[in-house]
Structure formats: structure tokens, C-alpha cells
Design an enzyme around this catalytic site. Structure first.
Site, PDB file in Angstrom:
ATOM      1  CB  SER A 239     -10.551   4.321  -9.850  1.00 58.81           C
ATOM      2  OG  SER A 239      -9.396   5.105  -9.648  1.00 58.81           O
TER       3      SER A 239
ATOM      4  CD  GLU B   7      -4.576  -1.066 -10.827  1.00 57.85           C
ATOM      5  OE1 GLU B   7      -4.984   0.093 -10.703  1.00 57.85           O
ATOM      6  OE2 GLU B   7      -5.327  -2.048 -10.950  1.00 57.85           O
TER       7      GLU B   7
END
Length: 361
Positions: free
Chosen positions: A192, A295
Site C-alpha cells: 500500500s 480494490e
């Protein structure tokens, strides 16, 4: 005349936003988004997500904005390792060069190193919160893993976290868990926000002409501070991790998101230090990018890989259907997390054999 000045001011605002703050329009890198996964959540995934959903309900949900929310998220992330038993030993490091912890598996090599950069939206997370990942990578690779504890926003500027990762890389080139010792093998990995820092770091290493990492691994990386990739909006409802926290922000007009990045990071979105997809992506080491097709950051991965491959860098993308953002953190309970780590092992083996292209999936 006043209307003319208003029109001129509006035109100037948009011109500055898109030409100066954002720079190049990267939509040419986009391809149609895959259809949403029709598979239902497995019992293992439901169990893994329960603490996160409970936390969201108890904290009132909403965007991850405000100091109280950030502190709450930090405490929760660190608590995810409470009560867990790991096979590795964890050794805190704090000196004038780096802060973090060594993650040492039985039989690991001191001259074989992996720098891990944790996620958490640049505002949360720590080496402790990501021990499930670093423990797994240490056992998987036989390397001495160093999880850097870089400075977080908003107490610190974004550039300070970037500088911490750069210092950690330089330090790891010459230092292992047993003291001063040159590295024989080096990998940089992150998830991330940490994936963003990983990709930014590898390009910086290339530009500095330092000893380059043998490989890079990025789990669901954020690659563009412009925040304008299609999946960022299209996948709000299907992203069970990022959707509740960042969905409200992602719905803002795109032009305002450019200003949001500039104001919060004090760096323009077009700056490659915060948007690695906007860098020159030639001459990079082999990099594996893993992402979920449901996502919000899927297109951040797809754009980065498409641009890197066009620049003839050995970068490959692997996607999974219906997985949450950074599902690899749910090891060993989630079968798909274990599958992802096996793919990492295969990728690193392919790097050693010089056959990276076969790992594209």
C-alpha cells in the site's frame, strides 16, 4: 468585466491544477476494468475481516481524517499482532541512521537482506503492525528482514518518511543483524503506502547509481498522488478495506484531489517521489506487483506495470479475484495469502534464474 475575470480565474485554476499539479494525463495506460468478482467471501476471509469490520463499526466508520481517527487506527493496526506467536525473533534497532526492527528467522543469512516498508496510508502502521508479513517473508526467503519505522504524517512531512527509507536502504547495503557486513542479496518490499515508498525508492537507487536491489515486491501499491485512476471510484463498494475509510474522499471532484495531495504532502502530485508511476520507469530491477481485482488501487498497479513494461523494465503484475486490499497480511489463515507468498517465492526464484517474464499472471 467582472464575469470575464471570473472566467479567467476559473480557467487559470483548472489549467494550474491539471498542467502544473498533475502533469501528464495517464489515462492512456488504462484498460477496461475487470467485472466485479461474483464469488462469495470464504469462511476464512470472513474470519480474517471480522476484527476490521468490528473496528469500523466501533469507531463510527467514516474517512480516516482527523488526529483522533489516526491515533485510533494506529492503535488498532498494532493490536492486530496481539496474542500471535511468530517463528521469527524481533530485534529493535535505533541509531543515528535508522529506526526499525530486524526480523530474523531460524537459519537466516545475515548478508541476505530484505527491506520491508509497511503500509498505513502514510499516517499509520509500524513494524509491529506488519509482523505477520515480515515474519512470513523472513521464513520464505531465508533473508534477514529489516522493517523500517519511517516517520508518519501528519506529525512529519511526507518527504521525511521518504528520506528515512532512503537512509535505511543505504544502511542495509553495509549493515546486517550481526553488524557491519556488505550485502550479498537485497530485496525491497512494501504494501500500500509502503508499496509506494518501495517503488519510489527503487527509482531513486537507480538514479543515485547505488548498488541496485536484486528485486522489488509491492503489495497493492499506491502509485499516483493525482488520485484519478478509474478503479479509485469504481471499486469503492467492492473494496472492504479502503472503501469505508477513503470512499468519501475518493468521491471528491478530481481537481480537488490534486489540491488535497499538494496540501497534505507539501509536494505536487506530479512529483515522482510521491507518484512513482510518473517517474521514468526505464532501467528498474525485476519487480513483482500483486493486487486484487476488486480494490480501489487496482488501476494504480495496472498503470504502473503498463508504463514500466512499455519502458522495457522487468515488472510483472499478478491479480487475485475478490480479495481485500493487502490480503497478504492475513497469513497463514487465508489460503489466498499463502498462495500470494508462494508466487513471491516463485518470482524471486525466477529472478535468480533470469526468467522473470514467466511469472506474469
Amino acid at each position: 468585466m467582472s464575469m470575464l475575470w471570473l472566467i479567467l480565474a476559473i480557467a487559470t485554476f483548472f489549467a494550474f491544477s491539471y498542467l502544473v499539479l498533475r502533469g501528464e494525463d495517464l489515462s492512456y495506460l488504462d484498460s477496461p476494468l475487470p467485472p466485479p468478482s461474483s464469488q462469495s467471501e470464504s469462511p476464512e476471509l470472513l474470519q480474517a475481516l471480522r476484527p476490521i469490520r468490528d473496528f469500523a463499526a466501533e469507531s463510527g466508520g467514516g474517512s480516516l481524517l482527523g488526529k483522533a481517527k489516526i491515533l485510533q487506527a494506529r492503535r488498532f493496526m498494532d493490536s492486530m499482532t496481539d496474542g500471535r506467536t511468530f517463528e521469527c525473533e524481533f530485534e529493535t534497532v535505533s541509531n543515528d541512521q535508522v529506526v526499525g526492527e530486524w526480523v530474523i528467522a531460524p537459519g537466516s543469512a545475515s548478508d541476505k537482506r530484505l527491506l520491508y516498508i509497511h503500509g498505513g496510508a502514510f499516517m499509520a502502521g509500524s513494524p509491529r503492525s506488519h509482523r505477520a508479513v515480515t515474519d512470513r517473508l523472513a521464513r520464505l526467503t531465508g533473508a534477514s528482514v529489516f522493517a523500517v519505522d519511517y516517520r508518519l504524517m501528519p506529525e512529519h512531512r511526507r518527504i521525511q518518511g521518504i528520506e528515512d527509507c532512503r537512509r535505511a536502504y543505504r544502511w542495509l547495503l553495509e549493515n546486517g543483524p550481526k553488524g557491519a557486513e556488505p550485502t550479498r542479496w537485497m530485496v525491497v518490499a512494501g504494501d500500500s503506502a509502503g508499496g509506494n515508498l518501495t517503488l519510489s525508492l527503487l527509482a531513486w537507487v537507480r538514479d543515485q547509481k547505488l548498488r541496485q536491489a536484486d528485486a522489488g515486491v509491492a503489495f497493492s501499491p499506491a502509485t499516483d498522488g493525482a488520485l484519478d485512476a478509474p478503479s479509485l471510484r469504481e471499486h469503492i463498494a467492492t473494496d472492504v478495506m479502503l472503501g469505508p475509510a477513503f470512499g468519501p474522499l475518493a468521491r471528491f471532484p478530481k481537481v480537488l484531489l490534486l489540491w488535497y495531495t499538494w496540501i497534505t504532502t507539501r509536494m505536487m502530485p506530479r512529483d515522482a517521489r510521491v507518484s512513482p508511476v510518473r517517474d521514468d520507469l526505464q532501467g528498474l530491477p525485476p519487480i513483482l506487483v500483486q493486487a486484487s481485482n476488486s480494490e480501489m488501487l487496482l488501476d494504480d498497479s495496472r498503470r504502473y506495470v503498463a508504463k514500466a513494461q512499455a519502458a522495457e523494465s522487468p515488472v510483472v503484475l499478478q491479480t487475485w479475484p475478490g480479495m481485500p486490499h493487502v490480503w497478504q497480511i492475513f497469513t497463514p489463515d487465508l489460503p489466498e495469502a499463502e498462495e500470494a507468498y508462494q508466487k513471491v517465492a516463485q518470482f524471486l526464484d525466477s529472478v535468480a534464474r533470469g526468467s522473470v517474464a514467466e511469472q506474469a499472471a
